[in-house]
Structures are given as structure tokens and as C-alpha cells.
Design a protein around this motif. Structure first.
Motif, PDB file in Angstrom:
ATOM      1  N   CYS A  22       0.453  -1.080  -0.089  1.00 32.54           N
ATOM      2  CA  CYS A  22      -0.294  -0.058  -0.171  1.00 32.54           C
ATOM      3  C   CYS A  22       0.739   0.781   0.184  1.00 32.54           C
ATOM      4  N   ALA A  23       0.764   2.124  -0.903  1.00 30.10           N
ATOM      5  CA  ALA A  23       1.889   3.224  -0.864  1.00 30.10           C
ATOM      6  C   ALA A  23       0.580   4.669  -0.823  1.00 30.10           C
ATOM      7  N   ALA A  24       0.931   5.616   0.162  1.00 29.88           N
ATOM      8  CA  ALA A  24      -0.277   6.657   0.803  1.00 29.88           C
ATOM      9  C   ALA A  24       0.302   7.480  -0.240  1.00 29.88           C
ATOM     10  N   SER A  25       0.178   8.676  -0.709  1.00 29.51           N
ATOM     11  CA  SER A  25       0.669  10.035  -1.662  1.00 29.51           C
ATOM     12  C   SER A  25      -0.406  11.070  -1.042  1.00 29.51           C
ATOM     13  N   GLY A  26      -0.428  12.248  -0.910  1.00 27.16           N
ATOM     14  CA  GLY A  26      -0.697  14.080  -0.720  1.00 27.16           C
ATOM     15  C   GLY A  26      -0.125  14.487   0.897  1.00 27.16           C
ATOM     16  N   ARG A  27      -1.616  15.305   1.516  1.00 26.64           N
ATOM     17  CA  ARG A  27      -1.064  15.653   2.254  1.00 26.64           C
ATOM     18  C   ARG A  27      -0.906  14.789   3.519  1.00 26.64           C
ATOM     19  N   ILE A  28      -0.297  14.638   4.198  1.00 26.12           N
ATOM     20  CA  ILE A  28      -0.647  13.709   5.980  1.00 26.12           C
ATOM     21  C   ILE A  28       0.026  13.886   6.979  1.00 26.12           C
ATOM     22  N   ARG A  29      -0.918  14.060   7.390  1.00 28.38           N
ATOM     23  CA  ARG A  29      -0.421  14.267   8.657  1.00 28.38           C
ATOM     24  C   ARG A  29       0.471  12.867   9.574  1.00 28.38           C
ATOM     25  N   SER A  30       1.654  13.293  10.293  1.00 27.24           N
ATOM     26  CA  SER A  30       2.359  12.094  10.821  1.00 27.24           C
ATOM     27  C   SER A  30       1.584  11.333  11.521  1.00 27.24           C
ATOM     28  N   ASN A  31       0.602  11.427  12.385  1.00 24.79           N
ATOM     29  CA  ASN A  31       0.076  10.417  13.586  1.00 24.79           C
ATOM     30  C   ASN A  31      -1.030  10.038  12.501  1.00 24.79           C
ATOM     31  N   TYR A  32      -0.811   8.859  11.130  1.00 24.38           N
ATOM     32  CA  TYR A  32      -2.362   8.305  11.160  1.00 24.38           C
ATOM     33  C   TYR A  32      -1.908   6.646  11.659  1.00 24.38           C
ATOM     34  N   HIS A  33      -3.522   6.159  11.170  1.00 22.06           N
ATOM     35  CA  HIS A  33      -3.110   5.186  10.832  1.00 22.06           C
ATOM     36  C   HIS A  33      -2.859   4.111   9.380  1.00 22.06           C
ATOM     37  N   MET A  34      -2.982   3.517   9.322  1.00 24.88           N
ATOM     38  CA  MET A  34      -2.735   2.845   7.675  1.00 24.88           C
ATOM     39  C   MET A  34      -3.398   1.807   8.037  1.00 24.88           C
ATOM     40  N   GLY A  35      -4.368   1.030   7.528  1.00 21.41           N
ATOM     41  CA  GLY A  35      -5.450  -0.549   7.995  1.00 21.41           C
ATOM     42  C   GLY A  35      -5.059  -0.934   6.178  1.00 21.41           C
ATOM     43  N   TRP A  36      -5.841  -2.626   7.042  1.00 24.61           N
ATOM     44  CA  TRP A  36      -5.998  -3.529   5.620  1.00 24.61           C
ATOM     45  C   TRP A  36      -7.724  -3.654   6.794  1.00 24.61           C
ATOM     46  N   PHE A  37      -8.325  -3.770   5.582  1.00 25.51           N
ATOM     47  CA  PHE A  37      -9.502  -4.090   5.444  1.00 25.51           C
ATOM     48  C   PHE A  37      -9.908  -5.433   4.395  1.00 25.51           C
ATOM     49  N   ARG A  38     -10.280  -6.397   4.477  1.00 24.18           N
ATOM     50  CA  ARG A  38     -10.815  -6.977   3.515  1.00 24.18           C
ATOM     51  C   ARG A  38     -13.092  -7.200   3.493  1.00 24.18           C
ATOM     52  N   GLN A  39     -13.200  -7.362   2.309  1.00 25.34           N
ATOM     53  CA  GLN A  39     -14.729  -7.688   2.623  1.00 25.34           C
ATOM     54  C   GLN A  39     -14.822  -8.886   0.929  1.00 25.34           C
ATOM     55  N   ALA A  40     -15.437 -10.219   1.636  1.00 24.83           N
ATOM     56  CA  ALA A  40     -16.056 -11.310   0.797  1.00 24.83           C
ATOM     57  C   ALA A  40     -17.318 -11.118   0.444  1.00 24.83           C
ATOM     58  N   ALA A  41     -17.481 -12.017  -0.866  1.00 31.86           N
ATOM     59  CA  ALA A  41     -18.688 -11.896  -1.183  1.00 31.86           C
ATOM     60  C   ALA A  41     -20.287 -12.019  -0.550  1.00 31.86           C
ATOM     61  N   GLY A  42     -20.845 -11.391  -0.480  1.00 28.29           N
ATOM     62  CA  GLY A  42     -21.985 -11.259   0.071  1.00 28.29           C
ATOM     63  C   GLY A  42     -21.350 -10.883   1.913  1.00 28.29           C
ATOM     64  N   LYS A  43     -20.915  -9.991   1.732  1.00 29.06           N
ATOM     65  CA  LYS A  43     -20.340 -10.100   3.584  1.00 29.06           C
ATOM     66  C   LYS A  43     -19.814  -8.878   3.373  1.00 29.06           C
ATOM     67  N   GLU A  44     -19.852  -8.304   4.794  1.00 29.73           N
ATOM     68  CA  GLU A  44     -19.648  -6.700   5.014  1.00 29.73           C
ATOM     69  C   GLU A  44     -18.221  -7.036   4.927  1.00 29.73           C
ATOM     70  N   ARG A  45     -17.440  -5.227   5.160  1.00 26.39           N
ATOM     71  CA  ARG A  45     -16.316  -5.787   5.048  1.00 26.39           C
ATOM     72  C   ARG A  45     -15.825  -5.120   6.839  1.00 26.39           C
ATOM     73  N   GLU A  46     -14.885  -6.099   7.395  1.00 23.91           N
ATOM     74  CA  GLU A  46     -14.207  -6.470   8.156  1.00 23.91           C
ATOM     75  C   GLU A  46     -12.552  -6.076   8.341  1.00 23.91           C
ATOM     76  N   PHE A  47     -12.421  -5.933   9.539  1.00 22.55           N
ATOM     77  CA  PHE A  47     -10.814  -5.910   9.568  1.00 22.55           C
ATOM     78  C   PHE A  47      -9.468  -6.386   9.952  1.00 22.55           C
ATOM     79  N   VAL A  48      -8.429  -6.473   9.411  1.00 22.27           N
ATOM     80  CA  VAL A  48      -7.456  -7.521   9.248  1.00 22.27           C
ATOM     81  C   VAL A  48      -6.493  -7.205   9.994  1.00 22.27           C
ATOM     82  N   ALA A  49      -6.188  -5.896   9.349  1.00 27.96           N
ATOM     83  CA  ALA A  49      -4.728  -5.614  10.459  1.00 27.96           C
ATOM     84  C   ALA A  49      -4.656  -3.882   9.896  1.00 27.96           C
ATOM     85  N   ALA A  50      -3.252  -3.297  11.544  1.00 27.22           N
ATOM     86  CA  ALA A  50      -3.590  -2.262  10.859  1.00 27.22           C
ATOM     87  C   ALA A  50      -2.049  -1.830  11.939  1.00 27.22           C
TER      88      ALA A  50
END
Length: 126
Positions: A22-50
């Protein structure tokens, strides 16, 4: 304008490994979270890692505990998610997202992430 771009999805056999980037660009504050989520077919988006960008502290979903490693390169504003021992139930579209607020209590909550990538498909099948 903040942009988030994922890469690295694909097809793998059960027990295999994949690394998402994952690559982030633009005006970003230093104190942020970067996370991964996933969504399987027919299911809600869920947290994976951050990862908390400043401290490097990591957080994982219990369902994949021990099979994931998230890391970041502060200088390049990139993060990676190493996934091992993949199972068919891990099949989903995986999204990278950025939460500029950086509040710990919300690190697993997709609604707190303002910037999302387009998603990358991960398919685990024999």
C-alpha cells in the motif's frame, strides 16, 4: 488530496502466501493509522490489520492471528501486509485505508478511515 493505492493481490493455493503493498501520497499528518480491511462476496467489510504510523504498533484480527505481519516504511509512506498459510475463507477483496485521525480506539473501525484504495482481489483456491 490523499491517495491510497494497493498492489500485490492474486491467486494462491491453500497454505500459500501473498504480500500486499500500500502506498499513500498527498498531505498526510504524521500521526495516522494505515489499515487493511477485506470484503468477501455477500459479507460486510471487516478489519484485518493496522499499524500506527508513528509508533509502529500493530493490530490484527483474531481470525488471522499468527498468519499476518504488517510493516511500514516511514520514509516512503508505504506499508506491506504479509499473509501466510492462506485458507479458502481468506478469499476477498482486500482494501488499504488511511485514518488521518489516529485515535487508537477506532483503529479497527472502517468508518474512521477517510481514504481508501481501489481494492485488490485475493483468491485462495486449489
Amino acid at each position: 488530496q490523499v491517495q491510497v493505492v494497493e498492489s500485490g493481490g492474486g491467486s494462491v493455493q491453500p497454505g500459500g502466501s501473498l504480500t500486499l503493498s500500500c502506498a499513500a501520497s498527498g498531505r498526510i499528518r504524521s500521526n495516522y493509522h494505515m489499515g487493511w480491511f477485506r470484503q468477501a462476496a455477500g459479507k460486510e467489510r471487516e478489519f484485518v490489520a493496522a499499524i500506527r504510523w508513528t509508533s509502529g504498533h500493530t493490530y490484527y484480527t483474531d481470525s488471522m492471528q499468527g498468519r499476518l505481519t504488517i510493516s511500514r516504511d516511514k520514509g516512503k509512506n508505504t506499508a506491506s501486509l504479509q499473509m501466510n498459510s492462506l485458507k479458502p475463507e481468506d478469499t476477498a477483496v482486500y482494501y488499504c485505508a488511511l485514518d488521518p485521525g489516529g485515535i487508537l480506539s477506532s483503529i479497527r473501525t472502517p468508518d474512521h478511515y477517510d481514504y481508501w484504495g481501489q481494492g485488490t482481489q485475493v483468491t485462495v483456491s486449489s
